[in-house]
Write an enzyme that holds these catalytic residues in place. Structure first.
Site, mmCIF file in Angstrom:
data_model
loop_
_atom_site.group_PDB
_atom_site.id
_atom_site.type_symbol
_atom_site.label_atom_id
_atom_site.label_comp_id
_atom_site.label_asym_id
_atom_site.label_seq_id
_atom_site.Cartn_x
_atom_site.Cartn_y
_atom_site.Cartn_z
ATOM 1 N N TYR A 39 9.158 -21.065 22.672
ATOM 2 C CA TYR A 39 8.698 -20.180 23.754
ATOM 3 C C TYR A 39 7.222 -20.436 24.096
ATOM 4 C CZ TYR A 39 12.924 -17.374 22.736
ATOM 5 O OH TYR A 39 14.213 -16.951 22.525
ATOM 6 N N HIS A 97 17.169 -22.259 15.650
ATOM 7 C CA HIS A 97 17.342 -21.824 17.038
ATOM 8 C C HIS A 97 18.680 -22.241 17.647
ATOM 9 C CE1 HIS A 97 14.699 -20.607 20.686
ATOM 10 N NE2 HIS A 97 15.947 -20.298 20.908
HETATM 11 N N1 LIG Z 1 18.364 -17.314 20.403
HETATM 12 C C1 LIG Z 1 18.364 -17.769 21.627
HETATM 13 O O1 LIG Z 1 18.747 -18.922 21.902
HETATM 14 C C2 LIG Z 1 17.909 -16.878 22.735
HETATM 15 C C3 LIG Z 1 18.193 -17.227 24.066
HETATM 16 C C4 LIG Z 1 17.756 -16.352 25.071
HETATM 17 C C5 LIG Z 1 17.080 -15.198 24.730
HETATM 18 N N2 LIG Z 1 16.786 -14.902 23.431
HETATM 19 C C6 LIG Z 1 16.011 -13.695 23.058
HETATM 20 O O2 LIG Z 1 16.647 -12.566 23.630
HETATM 21 C C7 LIG Z 1 15.717 -11.849 24.431
HETATM 22 C C8 LIG Z 1 16.444 -11.152 25.565
HETATM 23 O O3 LIG Z 1 16.975 -12.087 26.484
HETATM 24 P P1 LIG Z 1 16.343 -12.311 27.953
HETATM 25 O O4 LIG Z 1 14.948 -11.860 27.929
HETATM 26 O O5 LIG Z 1 16.591 -13.719 28.306
HETATM 27 O O6 LIG Z 1 17.276 -11.476 28.869
HETATM 28 P P2 LIG Z 1 17.648 -9.907 29.003
HETATM 29 O O7 LIG Z 1 16.939 -9.087 27.997
HETATM 30 O O8 LIG Z 1 19.135 -9.858 29.128
HETATM 31 O O9 LIG Z 1 17.101 -9.600 30.448
HETATM 32 C C9 LIG Z 1 15.746 -9.608 30.753
HETATM 33 C C10 LIG Z 1 15.655 -9.387 32.251
HETATM 34 O O10 LIG Z 1 16.156 -8.095 32.556
HETATM 35 C C11 LIG Z 1 15.172 -7.351 33.258
HETATM 36 N N3 LIG Z 1 15.187 -5.994 32.734
HETATM 37 C C12 LIG Z 1 14.944 -5.591 31.466
HETATM 38 N N4 LIG Z 1 15.094 -4.261 31.346
HETATM 39 C C13 LIG Z 1 15.433 -3.819 32.569
HETATM 40 C C14 LIG Z 1 15.708 -2.542 33.096
HETATM 41 N N5 LIG Z 1 15.688 -1.466 32.339
HETATM 42 N N6 LIG Z 1 16.015 -2.445 34.420
HETATM 43 C C15 LIG Z 1 16.046 -3.544 35.211
HETATM 44 N N7 LIG Z 1 15.798 -4.774 34.763
HETATM 45 C C16 LIG Z 1 15.490 -4.912 33.462
HETATM 46 C C17 LIG Z 1 13.865 -8.040 33.018
HETATM 47 O O11 LIG Z 1 13.081 -7.961 34.183
HETATM 48 P P3 LIG Z 1 11.687 -7.114 34.199
HETATM 49 O O12 LIG Z 1 10.715 -7.963 33.458
HETATM 50 O O13 LIG Z 1 11.411 -7.016 35.665
HETATM 51 O O14 LIG Z 1 11.949 -5.801 33.541
HETATM 52 C C18 LIG Z 1 14.269 -9.489 32.778
HETATM 53 O O15 LIG Z 1 14.343 -10.162 34.011
HETATM 54 C C19 LIG Z 1 14.744 -12.944 24.866
HETATM 55 O O16 LIG Z 1 13.554 -12.412 25.392
HETATM 56 C C20 LIG Z 1 14.596 -13.726 23.600
HETATM 57 O O17 LIG Z 1 13.678 -13.098 22.731
HETATM 58 C C21 LIG Z 1 17.209 -15.724 22.423
#
Ligand SMILES: NC(=O)c1ccc[n+]([C@@H]2O[C@H](COP(=O)([O-])OP(=O)(O)OC[C@H]3O[C@@H](n4cnc5c(N)ncnc54)[C@H](OP(=O)(O)O)[C@@H]3O)[C@@H](O)[C@H]2O)c1
Length: 267
Positions: A39, A97
């Site tokens: 990241y 990862h």
């Molecule tokens: N292990 C892996 O390979 C892997 C892969 C992907 C992700 N991850 C981890 O999982 C975490 C979560 O995944 P993600 O960040 O990709 O996706 P997510 O949590 O599913 O979605 C984040 C998105 O949703 C929006 N959002 C969040 N809360 C909201 C709400 N209450 N209302 C409206 N929109 C909302 C955010 O926009 P705003 O900023 O505008 O709120 C952002 O665009 C990552 O940050 C990372 O730490 C791990």
């Protein structure tokens, strides 16, 4: 549960954006933070944590080893570098990862190196991410079932991964759901909207409460303080059996992330 059920994610966020996001999350009461070497934000996360004034012992910090660092002589030094960036002596959880079959390092080598990192006290727990059933079995064979705290996998109302989650439950390995909101895709879902209306909740809260009620840990990310605050309130939302059944029917194998060369053959 060996990993906290609610944390904040940091994927795609760097610089002041991630510093502000993590700072807000910690002010709002989040105590778990999910980052990764790839990241490129470990130093920013470390800065936000240091400036928050929250005691290290109260926090649960997760990082993930990137595929370049899987070799036996590279994994531990790379984790030490992560610790320096995060300004801490240890992380609470370190994950592999992606299984990355074919990147030249055998699973048994990187799992053994990860277990070594734990033995050295660099990480309190170890785990895996994006592993299918077969690779999880191999990871268990390499280091022992009790060593694997979690398998962090993409999981949302649109991608429920029933076979894999049933296996992980049987093995007593905690499921961490990443992209529980399918990076925002589920937010316009009409069924989730109806359930949200019924409970005077938001769609995001419904999705997060659904995952929590199934026993999964969640790590939603947001750049907005109000979203970070309202997401955390999903912990207080109780969905009923009818809600859970309706959400179960939303399954559509809606996978968002499957990088070639890194991802396994999904179950
Ligand atoms: N292990 C892996 O390979 C892997 C892969 C992907 C992700 N991850 C981890 O999982 C975490 C979560 O995944 P993600 O960040 O990709 O996706 P997510 O949590 O599913 O979605 C984040 C998105 O949703 C929006 N959002 C969040 N809360 C909201 C709400 N209450 N209302 C409206 N929109 C909302 C955010 O926009 P705003 O900023 O505008 O709120 C952002 O665009 C990552 O940050 C990372 O730490 C791990």
């Amino acid at each position: 549960m060996s990993v906290p059920s609610f944390g904040v994610g940091t994927f795609r966020l760097t610089g002041q954006t991630v510093i502000d996001s993590v700072r807000s999350a910690l002010e709002l009461g989040y105590r778990a933070v999910d980052t990764a070497q790839i990241y490129g934000n470990e130093a920013d996360v470390g800065q936000a944590i240091a400036e928050s004034g929250v005691e290290r012992a109260e926090l649960f910090v997760t990082t993930k080893i990137w595929t370049d660092n899987y070799a036996r002589n590279t994994l531990v030094p790379s984790l030490r570098e992560s610790l320096t960036k995060l300004r801490t002596d240890y992380v609470d959880l370190t994950l592999i990862h992606w299984p990355a079959p074919g990147n030249g390092v055998e699973l048994v080598e990187y799992m053994t190196a990860l277990a070594e990192a734990k033995a050295l006290g660099l990480t309190r727990q170890i785990g895996i991410s994006n592993f299918n059933i077969e690779l999880t079995r191999q990871a268990i064979a390499a280091v022992g079932k009790d060593e694997i705290a979690t398998n962090q996998i993409e999981l949302s109302p649109y991608l429920q991964s029933h076979t894999l989650t049933a296996f992980l439950k049987e093995q007593r390995i905690t499921v961490t759901s990443y992209m529980t909101l399918a990076y925002g895709k589920i937010l316009k879902d009409p069924v989730l909207a109806q359930i949200a209306d019924k409970h005077q909740a938001t769609v995001a809260q419904v999705a997060l409460a659904w995952a929590l009620q199934l026993g999964y840990a969640v790590i939603p990310s947001s750049t907005r303080r109000e979203n970070l605050a309202s997401n955390l309130l999903a912990r207080d939302l109780r969905l009923d059996a009818d809600d859970m059944t309706r959400i179960a029917l939303l399954e559509r194998n809606g996978r968002e992330v499957s990088p070639e060369g890194l991802a396994p053959v999904w179950d």
